[in-house]
Design a protein around this motif. Structure first.
Motif, PDB file in Angstrom:
ATOM      1  N   UNK A   1      26.624  32.866  46.986  1.00  0.00           N
ATOM      2  CA  UNK A   1      27.687  32.524  46.049  1.00  0.00           C
ATOM      3  C   UNK A   1      28.948  32.027  46.758  1.00  0.00           C
ATOM      4  N   UNK A   2      29.300  32.643  47.891  1.00  0.00           N
ATOM      5  CA  UNK A   2      30.511  32.243  48.617  1.00  0.00           C
ATOM      6  C   UNK A   2      30.218  31.167  49.665  1.00  0.00           C
ATOM      7  N   UNK A   3      29.078  30.460  49.476  1.00  0.00           N
ATOM      8  CA  UNK A   3      28.668  29.355  50.341  1.00  0.00           C
ATOM      9  C   UNK A   3      28.325  29.795  51.758  1.00  0.00           C
TER      10      UNK A   3
ATOM     11  N   UNK B   1      25.463  34.048  41.763  1.00  0.00           N
ATOM     12  CA  UNK B   1      25.706  35.240  40.952  1.00  0.00           C
ATOM     13  C   UNK B   1      25.409  36.549  41.622  1.00  0.00           C
ATOM     14  N   UNK B   2      25.048  36.545  42.914  1.00  0.00           N
ATOM     15  CA  UNK B   2      24.708  37.769  43.641  1.00  0.00           C
ATOM     16  C   UNK B   2      25.519  37.797  44.935  1.00  0.00           C
ATOM     17  N   UNK B   3      26.113  38.934  45.297  1.00  0.00           N
ATOM     18  CA  UNK B   3      26.894  39.003  46.539  1.00  0.00           C
ATOM     19  C   UNK B   3      26.050  38.693  47.768  1.00  0.00           C
ATOM     20  N   UNK B   4      26.730  38.211  48.805  1.00  0.00           N
ATOM     21  CA  UNK B   4      26.050  37.848  50.052  1.00  0.00           C
ATOM     22  C   UNK B   4      25.314  39.045  50.639  1.00  0.00           C
ATOM     23  N   UNK B   5      25.969  40.206  50.666  1.00  0.00           N
ATOM     24  CA  UNK B   5      25.347  41.386  51.276  1.00  0.00           C
ATOM     25  C   UNK B   5      24.069  41.794  50.545  1.00  0.00           C
ATOM     26  N   UNK B   6      24.070  41.666  49.210  1.00  0.00           N
ATOM     27  CA  UNK B   6      22.873  42.020  48.440  1.00  0.00           C
ATOM     28  C   UNK B   6      21.711  41.069  48.769  1.00  0.00           C
ATOM     29  N   UNK B   7      22.009  39.765  48.901  1.00  0.00           N
ATOM     30  CA  UNK B   7      20.950  38.805  49.245  1.00  0.00           C
ATOM     31  C   UNK B   7      20.453  39.051  50.662  1.00  0.00           C
ATOM     32  N   UNK B   8      21.354  39.437  51.556  1.00  0.00           N
ATOM     33  CA  UNK B   8      20.959  39.740  52.927  1.00  0.00           C
ATOM     34  C   UNK B   8      19.973  40.911  52.962  1.00  0.00           C
ATOM     35  N   UNK B   9      20.271  41.981  52.218  1.00  0.00           N
ATOM     36  CA  UNK B   9      19.365  43.132  52.145  1.00  0.00           C
ATOM     37  C   UNK B   9      18.036  42.709  51.527  1.00  0.00           C
ATOM     38  N   UNK B  10      18.086  41.853  50.518  1.00  0.00           N
ATOM     39  CA  UNK B  10      16.877  41.405  49.835  1.00  0.00           C
ATOM     40  C   UNK B  10      15.965  40.621  50.784  1.00  0.00           C
TER      41      UNK B  10
ATOM     42  N   UNK C   1      21.678  44.983  41.871  1.00  0.00           N
ATOM     43  CA  UNK C   1      21.413  43.586  42.231  1.00  0.00           C
ATOM     44  C   UNK C   1      19.998  43.420  42.784  1.00  0.00           C
ATOM     45  N   UNK C   2      19.574  44.387  43.590  1.00  0.00           N
ATOM     46  CA  UNK C   2      18.241  44.296  44.183  1.00  0.00           C
ATOM     47  C   UNK C   2      17.147  44.449  43.135  1.00  0.00           C
ATOM     48  N   UNK C   3      17.406  45.253  42.099  1.00  0.00           N
ATOM     49  CA  UNK C   3      16.431  45.366  41.015  1.00  0.00           C
ATOM     50  C   UNK C   3      16.264  44.031  40.303  1.00  0.00           C
TER      51      UNK C   3
END
Length: 408
Positions: free
Chosen positions: A102-104, A141-150, A170-172
């Motif tokens: 989201x934050x590019x 629509x999802x924070x960077x940290x959440x996508x990183x964990x995913x 977010x992970x769910x």
């Protein structure tokens, strides 16, 4: 290639020759030489005399060991292997996919790993066109940290407990959207065991329905029904009521239905207790009339006195009722006595449960047996239903009965 001599030892005695045998190196091969060698290749013929016979097939009586049964479903991944995949993700070596958040910000990944881990990502990547050998995915629509964990979970199934708890919602959503059932299972378990409370249960319930997590939905619904008064006053309930009045109506119906089931269950429990008390009364009545108890019983028995304890819990009440019935003057008058009516009903109930009226020592047992044909069909149906309920209560109680049944 020279054939191996059977008589030759496997390990050479000379250290120099052993070192030379491990001199492995990679050379560039001409494709034309490879094709020519394949064209000239012929299978080597072996004499059937030198081929040993295979062992016999296992018979049906052979027993399969516990280790053999566990092999198909067993899976043991060393920590080094998981660490290797984790390192591959963190360093992004030879990454050919870039995930834009989201934050590019950019998270490097590998096409083959994403395709194997998620069928949704595979379909998307196969349809996308690479630019300069790199494919691009944007997850808004999802924070960077959440996508990183995913994405890290897609590589090694590893995650940090603190990050998982922080971004579990977010992970769910990501696990559902990109079809990663293993991560979805982890999120559901964490939400059920550590995350749910009265303040967030409404939000989690709506998210569980949207993400097709039935187990989590049931857990939320149970909490809502159990503590409805508190949850109905939370901010989450108020927002849900304004945004989704149909869901509010559905939850209210569930609460009413659960309360009705609870009341019905309590009613059946109380009903079974009454039928069990009636059966105990029948046992105590037969005990008094046949064996005697304390200071009351048949004339042909020598009683031991009031100090002797009795194993029948209803015996004391039946003894009091029998003494009253023997001395009451109202029992034969119109209207009669309530206690005498109760005793009269117990005597008739015993007669309907007794299988030996000719030899029974309970008063009026044979008398009630003879009067049964005179009852109306309605009364007879009521008595049969009562007898079946009493016997069912006795069987339901099973081994917890103090004394075995004398009426079965």
């Amino acid at each position: 290639m020279a054939s191996l001599d059977i008589d030759t030892p496997w390990i050479c005695t000379s250290s120099e020759s052993f070192d030379d045998s491990l001199n492995i190196h990679i050379e560039e091969v001409d494709p034309t030489d490879t094709l020519e060698a394949l064209d000239n290749w012929k299978p080597v013929e072996h004499s059937s005399r030198n081929i040993p016979k295979p062992p016999p097939l296992p018979t049906k009586t052979s027993k399969t060991t516990k280790i053999q049964r566990c092999l198909p479903g067993s899976c043991s991944i060393p920590k080094e292997t998981m660490g290797l995949w984790d390192t591959l993700f963190k360093e992004g070596h030879a990454a050919d996919v870039q995930i834009i958040t989201e934050n590019k910000s950019i998270i490097p990944a590998h096409y083959s790993v994403l395709c194997v881990a998620s069928p949704v990502l595979r379909n998307f990547l196969q349809q996308s066109k690479p630019r300069n050998g790199i494919r691009y995915i944007k997850i808004p629509g999802v924070p960077y940290d959440a996508i990183y964990v995913f994405v890290r979970f897609l590589y090694s199934s590893c995650y940090d407990d603190g990050e998982m708890k922080k971004f579990v919602l977010h992970l769910l959503v990501l696990s559902h959207s990109y079809s990663v059932p293993s991560l979805k299972k982890v999120c559901v378990k964490l939400l059920e065991e550590q995350w749910l409370n009265t303040e967030n249960v409404i939000d989690v319930f709506q998210l569980a329905r949207d993400c097709d997590a039935p187990r989590l939905s049931i857990a939320c619904l149970r909490m809502i029904v159990k503590d409805f008064k508190t949850i109905s006053l939370t901010e989450g309930w108020k927002v849900m009521r304004r945004a989704n009045p149909r869901l509010e109506q559905e939850l209210l119906e569930s609460v009413v239905e659960a309360d009705s089931r609870k009341q019905e269950r309590l009613r059946k429990i109380e009903e079974k207790k009454i039928y069990l008390q009636l059966y105990e009364a029948m046992e105590a009545l037969l005990h008094i009339c046949k064996e005697g108890c304390r200071t009351i019983g048949p004339r042909d028995k020598v009683l031991k006195g009031s100090q002797v304890s009795c194993n029948f819990p209803a015996c004391k009440g039946i003894e009091t009722l029998v003494r009253h019935f023997a001395n009451c003057n109202k029992r034969v008058r119109p209207g009669g006595c309530s206690q005498c009516k109760r005793m009269w009903q117990l005597l008739e109930l015993h007669s309907r449960m007794c299988s030996e009226p000719d030899h029974c020592k309970v008063p009026l047992c044979r008398h009630f047996k003879m009067k049964m044909p005179q009852h109306s069909r309605k009364d007879e149906a009521k008595w049969k239903l009562l007898v079946s309920k009493v016997i069912s209560a006795k069987h339901a109680w099973g081994p917890f009965m103090i004394k075995p049944s004398a009426f079965s």
